[in-house]
Design a protein around this motif. Sequence first.
Motif, PDB file in Angstrom:
ATOM      1  N   ARG B  83       0.834  -1.205   0.000  1.00 54.77           N
ATOM      2  CA  ARG B  83       0.000   0.000   0.000  1.00 54.77           C
ATOM      3  C   ARG B  83       0.874   1.263   0.000  1.00 54.77           C
ATOM      4  O   ARG B  83       0.586   2.235  -0.691  1.00 54.77           O
ATOM      5  N   VAL B  84       1.945   1.227   0.777  1.00 52.91           N
ATOM      6  CA  VAL B  84       2.868   2.380   0.831  1.00 52.91           C
ATOM      7  C   VAL B  84       3.548   2.565  -0.528  1.00 52.91           C
ATOM      8  O   VAL B  84       3.651   3.686  -1.042  1.00 52.91           O
ATOM      9  N   VAL B  85       3.995   1.451  -1.126  1.00 51.80           N
ATOM     10  CA  VAL B  85       4.677   1.520  -2.425  1.00 51.80           C
ATOM     11  C   VAL B  85       3.739   2.104  -3.480  1.00 51.80           C
ATOM     12  O   VAL B  85       4.109   3.028  -4.219  1.00 51.80           O
ATOM     13  N   GLU B 116       5.009   6.726 -22.328  1.00 51.85           N
ATOM     14  CA  GLU B 116       6.322   6.808 -22.989  1.00 51.85           C
ATOM     15  C   GLU B 116       7.354   7.269 -21.966  1.00 51.85           C
ATOM     16  O   GLU B 116       7.015   7.973 -21.020  1.00 51.85           O
ATOM     17  N   HIS B 117       8.604   6.921 -22.187  1.00 44.91           N
ATOM     18  CA  HIS B 117       9.666   7.389 -21.293  1.00 44.91           C
ATOM     19  C   HIS B 117       9.797   8.907 -21.407  1.00 44.91           C
ATOM     20  O   HIS B 117       9.827   9.443 -22.521  1.00 44.91           O
ATOM     21  N   ASP B 118       9.834   9.578 -20.289  1.00 45.65           N
ATOM     22  CA  ASP B 118      10.170  11.007 -20.325  1.00 45.65           C
ATOM     23  C   ASP B 118      10.924  11.376 -19.055  1.00 45.65           C
ATOM     24  O   ASP B 118      10.862  10.657 -18.042  1.00 45.65           O
ATOM     25  N   ALA B 119      11.658  12.466 -19.158  1.00 47.36           N
ATOM     26  CA  ALA B 119      12.570  12.837 -18.070  1.00 47.36           C
ATOM     27  C   ALA B 119      11.813  13.137 -16.778  1.00 47.36           C
ATOM     28  O   ALA B 119      12.288  12.797 -15.686  1.00 47.36           O
ATOM     29  N   ALA B 120      10.636  13.756 -16.897  1.00 52.00           N
ATOM     30  CA  ALA B 120       9.887  14.119 -15.684  1.00 52.00           C
ATOM     31  C   ALA B 120       9.471  12.863 -14.917  1.00 52.00           C
ATOM     32  O   ALA B 120       9.601  12.790 -13.685  1.00 52.00           O
ATOM     33  N   ALA B 121       8.977  11.860 -15.639  1.00 50.37           N
ATOM     34  CA  ALA B 121       8.556  10.610 -14.991  1.00 50.37           C
ATOM     35  C   ALA B 121       9.768   9.915 -14.362  1.00 50.37           C
ATOM     36  O   ALA B 121       9.684   9.373 -13.250  1.00 50.37           O
ATOM     37  N   THR B 122      10.900   9.961 -15.076  1.00 55.71           N
ATOM     38  CA  THR B 122      12.115   9.335 -14.540  1.00 55.71           C
ATOM     39  C   THR B 122      12.540  10.023 -13.247  1.00 55.71           C
ATOM     40  O   THR B 122      12.854   9.357 -12.251  1.00 55.71           O
ATOM     41  N   ALA B 123      12.534  11.359 -13.255  1.00 55.15           N
ATOM     42  CA  ALA B 123      12.942  12.117 -12.059  1.00 55.15           C
ATOM     43  C   ALA B 123      12.024  11.800 -10.885  1.00 55.15           C
ATOM     44  O   ALA B 123      12.490  11.608  -9.750  1.00 55.15           O
ATOM     45  N   GLN B 124      10.718  11.691 -11.159  1.00 57.11           N
ATOM     46  CA  GLN B 124       9.782  11.408 -10.071  1.00 57.11           C
ATOM     47  C   GLN B 124       9.922   9.969  -9.580  1.00 57.11           C
ATOM     48  O   GLN B 124       9.721   9.688  -8.394  1.00 57.11           O
ATOM     49  N   ALA B 125      10.269   9.053 -10.483  1.00 50.72           N
ATOM     50  CA  ALA B 125      10.496   7.665 -10.070  1.00 50.72           C
ATOM     51  C   ALA B 125      11.733   7.570  -9.173  1.00 50.72           C
ATOM     52  O   ALA B 125      11.747   6.805  -8.198  1.00 50.72           O
ATOM     53  N   ASP B 127      12.786   9.982  -7.229  1.00 51.42           N
ATOM     54  CA  ASP B 127      12.349  10.527  -5.930  1.00 51.42           C
ATOM     55  C   ASP B 127      11.544   9.489  -5.150  1.00 51.42           C
ATOM     56  O   ASP B 127      11.708   9.340  -3.931  1.00 51.42           O
ATOM     57  N   ALA B 128      10.662   8.785  -5.873  1.00 53.18           N
ATOM     58  CA  ALA B 128       9.834   7.760  -5.220  1.00 53.18           C
ATOM     59  C   ALA B 128      10.719   6.668  -4.630  1.00 53.18           C
ATOM     60  O   ALA B 128      10.491   6.207  -3.498  1.00 53.18           O
ATOM     61  N   GLU B 129      11.749   6.288  -5.382  1.00 56.01           N
ATOM     62  CA  GLU B 129      12.658   5.245  -4.883  1.00 56.01           C
ATOM     63  C   GLU B 129      13.389   5.725  -3.625  1.00 56.01           C
ATOM     64  O   GLU B 129      13.491   4.981  -2.644  1.00 56.01           O
ATOM     65  N   ASP B 130      13.861   6.973  -3.657  1.00 59.36           N
ATOM     66  CA  ASP B 130      14.546   7.523  -2.469  1.00 59.36           C
ATOM     67  C   ASP B 130      13.623   7.484  -1.247  1.00 59.36           C
ATOM     68  O   ASP B 130      14.042   7.134  -0.146  1.00 59.36           O
TER      69      ASP B 130
END
Lengths: 133, 168
Positions: B83-85, B116-125, B127-130
């Motif tokens: 649920r947290v993830v 599609e891959h984009d830089a904004a989604a990558t940056a937020q992913a 952050d989510a991982e951190d």
Amino acid sequence: MSRIEEHRTRAEHNSQLASDFASAFTDRPEWAIVLRFYSALHLVDAYLELRGSPVSSHGERKAAIRHRSELSAGRGAQFRTAYYWLQNTSEQVRYDPGFVASSAAVAESALHLRVVREFLEPKLSPAPPSTSG
Amino acid sequence: MSTLLQRPRSTSGDVATSDVVDLPGTVSSAWVRAEEGSRSAPQERLAVHTFLAAASSGRALAELRLREQLRDVRLELARLRERVVVGTARRVRGACAVYAATDGHDGVVYYVVVAEHDAAATAQAVDAEDELVTIFGPGALEVRVRAHQGRSHDQAVPTGAKLLWEAD
């Protein structure tokens, strides 16, 4: 040649190969993204080697990038985004048979590699000799 | 049918405790059997031995119940973790689905599926991982981005990955 120089040389070769590949195979240039990712990876490994923290897996590399504030905060955040864009996209090129890398994505990979290079290469260059004295 | 077997008696006519072979039985039935007939020394020893064996079975049962409770707690923790993830990963811009898969070692990889891959989604992913590493500790998880490109979401992730969340 030192291990650091070996990584830098391999990074340069992969980068050049990516450009050659994209030019030669204009109809299916997606492996240029994979080559650019590995170019970026070797630059990261050269940097970590220089800092005395060599890594041997993607997991270790990821943890090292996260824990080094110079790689993850400030301008490091842009580097990190560029690096993981290349990693995520290259993984899909390699493992997902239905994934199609557009020519725009291949062009974008060149921009992300440039971000990685411009961020890491100055940190890998030896400090200029002191002019004092 | 008796639930106890005895090896042949020794020449002294006595039954040594170590000669008794236990079969599954209950405490009460063992005591009833001990009470039946004459209460010779060998039979009393036999009854005590059987009682101890049954009591030990009781401990085993208690241990089993404890293990089941522990398993339930672990399952509940895993559900909470998911649920947290999901709550964290679904905030990635354009997230359509979140999947989980093991990484072949001890870790779990969470896949955020976008168009599609984009830089904004990558940056937020990233952050989510951190954020998730801060919560759950390092080394055990990764967040990666996958593009579905108009295909069904599961086509973008490794075969066997478990769907945790999908946008309506």
